[in-house]
Design a protein around this motif. Structure first.
Motif, PDB file in Angstrom:
ATOM      1  N   VAL A  98      49.577 -80.174  76.802  1.00  0.00           N
ATOM      2  CA  VAL A  98      48.338 -80.934  76.600  1.00  0.00           C
ATOM      3  C   VAL A  98      48.593 -82.410  76.332  1.00  0.00           C
ATOM      4  CG1 VAL A  98      47.027 -78.974  75.780  1.00  0.00           C
ATOM      5  CG2 VAL A  98      48.301 -80.350  74.144  1.00  0.00           C
ATOM      6  N   GLY A  99      49.813 -82.811  76.067  1.00  0.00           N
ATOM      7  CA  GLY A  99      50.110 -84.211  75.788  1.00  0.00           C
ATOM      8  C   GLY A  99      50.638 -84.401  74.384  1.00  0.00           C
ATOM      9  N   GLY A 100      51.065 -85.612  74.109  1.00  0.00           N
ATOM     10  CA  GLY A 100      51.727 -85.884  72.844  1.00  0.00           C
ATOM     11  C   GLY A 100      50.800 -86.072  71.674  1.00  0.00           C
ATOM     12  N   SER A 101      49.515 -86.309  71.893  1.00  0.00           N
ATOM     13  CA  SER A 101      48.593 -86.520  70.790  1.00  0.00           C
ATOM     14  C   SER A 101      47.226 -85.968  71.155  1.00  0.00           C
ATOM     15  CB  SER A 101      48.495 -88.011  70.450  1.00  0.00           C
ATOM     16  OG  SER A 101      47.989 -88.741  71.554  1.00  0.00           O
ATOM     17  N   TYR A 102      46.361 -85.898  70.151  1.00  0.00           N
ATOM     18  CA  TYR A 102      45.022 -85.353  70.357  1.00  0.00           C
ATOM     19  C   TYR A 102      44.268 -86.151  71.428  1.00  0.00           C
ATOM     20  CZ  TYR A 102      40.137 -84.318  69.515  1.00  0.00           C
ATOM     21  OH  TYR A 102      38.829 -83.972  69.679  1.00  0.00           O
ATOM     22  N   GLY A 103      43.590 -85.418  72.297  1.00  0.00           N
ATOM     23  CA  GLY A 103      42.778 -86.074  73.321  1.00  0.00           C
ATOM     24  C   GLY A 103      43.521 -86.458  74.578  1.00  0.00           C
ATOM     25  N   THR A 104      44.770 -85.967  74.734  1.00  0.00           N
ATOM     26  CA  THR A 104      45.541 -86.299  75.940  1.00  0.00           C
ATOM     27  C   THR A 104      45.867 -85.009  76.694  1.00  0.00           C
ATOM     28  OG1 THR A 104      47.622 -86.228  74.704  1.00  0.00           O
ATOM     29  CG2 THR A 104      46.546 -88.362  74.912  1.00  0.00           C
ATOM     30  N   SER A 105      44.838 -84.322  77.147  1.00  0.00           N
ATOM     31  CA  SER A 105      45.044 -83.009  77.751  1.00  0.00           C
ATOM     32  C   SER A 105      44.914 -83.009  79.265  1.00  0.00           C
ATOM     33  CB  SER A 105      44.039 -82.009  77.160  1.00  0.00           C
ATOM     34  OG  SER A 105      42.724 -82.433  77.429  1.00  0.00           O
ATOM     35  N   GLU A 106      45.162 -84.158  79.883  1.00  0.00           N
ATOM     36  CA  GLU A 106      45.005 -84.221  81.340  1.00  0.00           C
ATOM     37  C   GLU A 106      45.914 -83.232  82.066  1.00  0.00           C
ATOM     38  OE1 GLU A 106      45.515 -86.781  79.403  1.00  0.00           O
ATOM     39  OE2 GLU A 106      43.897 -88.232  79.654  1.00  0.00           O
ATOM     40  N   THR A 107      47.052 -82.912  81.477  1.00  0.00           N
ATOM     41  CA  THR A 107      48.000 -82.023  82.138  1.00  0.00           C
ATOM     42  C   THR A 107      47.945 -80.603  81.604  1.00  0.00           C
ATOM     43  OG1 THR A 107      49.739 -82.657  80.570  1.00  0.00           O
ATOM     44  CG2 THR A 107      49.593 -83.907  82.625  1.00  0.00           C
ATOM     45  N   GLY A 108      47.066 -80.325  80.660  1.00  0.00           N
ATOM     46  CA  GLY A 108      46.984 -78.990  80.085  1.00  0.00           C
ATOM     47  C   GLY A 108      46.338 -77.999  81.032  1.00  0.00           C
ATOM     48  N   VAL A 109      46.547 -76.712  80.758  1.00  0.00           N
ATOM     49  CA  VAL A 109      46.002 -75.666  81.627  1.00  0.00           C
ATOM     50  C   VAL A 109      45.273 -74.575  80.840  1.00  0.00           C
ATOM     51  CG1 VAL A 109      47.687 -76.025  83.459  1.00  0.00           C
ATOM     52  CG2 VAL A 109      48.222 -74.435  81.619  1.00  0.00           C
ATOM     53  N   LEU A 110      45.264 -74.646  79.521  1.00  0.00           N
ATOM     54  CA  LEU A 110      44.613 -73.609  78.727  1.00  0.00           C
ATOM     55  C   LEU A 110      43.275 -74.105  78.180  1.00  0.00           C
ATOM     56  CD1 LEU A 110      47.681 -71.995  76.898  1.00  0.00           C
ATOM     57  CD2 LEU A 110      46.554 -71.290  79.013  1.00  0.00           C
ATOM     58  N   GLN A 111      42.741 -73.430  77.165  1.00  0.00           N
ATOM     59  CA  GLN A 111      41.364 -73.690  76.735  1.00  0.00           C
ATOM     60  C   GLN A 111      41.148 -75.092  76.177  1.00  0.00           C
ATOM     61  OE1 GLN A 111      40.549 -69.522  74.823  1.00  0.00           O
ATOM     62  NE2 GLN A 111      38.636 -70.633  74.939  1.00  0.00           N
TER      63      GLN A 111
END
Length: 269
Positions: free
Chosen positions: A26-39
């Motif tokens: 999801v990324g290194g910090s909160y709000g950086t989920s451009e690459t995430g795949v889960l909920q």
């Protein structure tokens, strides 16, 4: 482990719950989920379609912020709680609310792809509707079997004639405040799901309306409450998941049986 290492079984179990919700990309910090795949990433993606991010169309998802606040409260409950003080009840309440809030991105997905398939359905859009609908069907069925049946026919049977988009949408919306289990019931609201947008200035379809003040107070109360028993989180998780499995098994079995029948009929054609 050592009591000061924060590695007892209850804390570990709660950390695993967060890990399965967020994932590892999801990324290194909160709000950086451009690459995430889960909920976690799904919620951030859907909030941009429904103006339910922390800053309207930008920032992380508000439901993610609410869920993480509850997870943090649960972390402390699992680490320092006392069964004699009834703190396991607090942890159980937090878990119910997290589980209910986790449904919001799936409901948004259903609403988005119901709208996209109301006239013409591409294979991709029909598949998206099927996936999101399958996630919420057992919960909708628990509240309103008729609403669930209408959604099932649209998403699973690809029946675009029997029931209108408007009827299916309103049926799902009527169940929102009753979705979930235990103290999670009433946490999900129309305002959490929001209105569907094609862009910042392009409203596609308005959602239902309600007051989210009571729900917000419940969330804040859960965050502000104290503590639970070490090991309690893992035990409660097992009990909760088992109850949920029993409650939903019949509906899933029925859905899978119908899907098998449809596939067999298709193969015979």
């Amino acid at each position: 482990g050592d009591a000061t290492n924060n590695d007892d079984q209850s804390v570990h179990a709660w950390d695993e719950a967060v890990a399965f919700y967020a994932g590892s990309t999801v990324g290194g910090s909160y709000g950086t989920s451009e690459t995430g795949v889960l909920q976690f990433a799904l919620a951030d993606k859907r909030c941009q379609n429904f103006k339910t991010c922390t800053d309207g169309f930008s920032g992380g998802s508000q439901v993610n912020a609410d869920i993480l606040a509850l997870f943090n409260a649960g972390k402390e409950a699992a680490r320092t709680g006392n069964i004699a003080n009834g703190d396991c009840d607090t942890l159980d309440s937090l878990m119910d609310k997290i589980s209910a809030l986790s449904l919001v991105p799936f409901v948004q997905g259903v609403m988005r792809y119901l709208y996209k398939t109301k006239s013409v359905a591409s294979a991709k859009e029909a598949g998206e509707l099927w996936a999101f609908a399958t996630a919420i069907l057992p919960f909708v069925d628990e509240v309103d079997p008729d609403a669930a049946e209408k959604l099932y026919k649209r998403a699973w049977k690809l029946d675009f004639e029997t029931t209108s988009y408007e009827d299916i949408k309103s049926g799902i919306e009527s169940t929102l405040t009753k979705l979930g289990a235990g103290e999670g019931v009433g946490v999900v609201t129309c305002s959490m799901v929001g209105d569907l947008y094609a862009g910042p200035d392009a409203l596609s379809n308005a959602g239902c309306s309600d007051s989210s003040s009571n729900s917000k107070k419940e969330i804040e109360l859960g965050v502000g409450l104290g503590l639970g028993l070490p090991l309690c989180a893992s035990l409660l998780a097992v009990v909760y998941l088992n109850c949920a499995r029993i409650r939903n098994q019949r509906r899933f079995d029925e859905l899978l049986a119908r899907q098998t029948t449809l596939r067999d009929e298709h193969n015979r054609v």
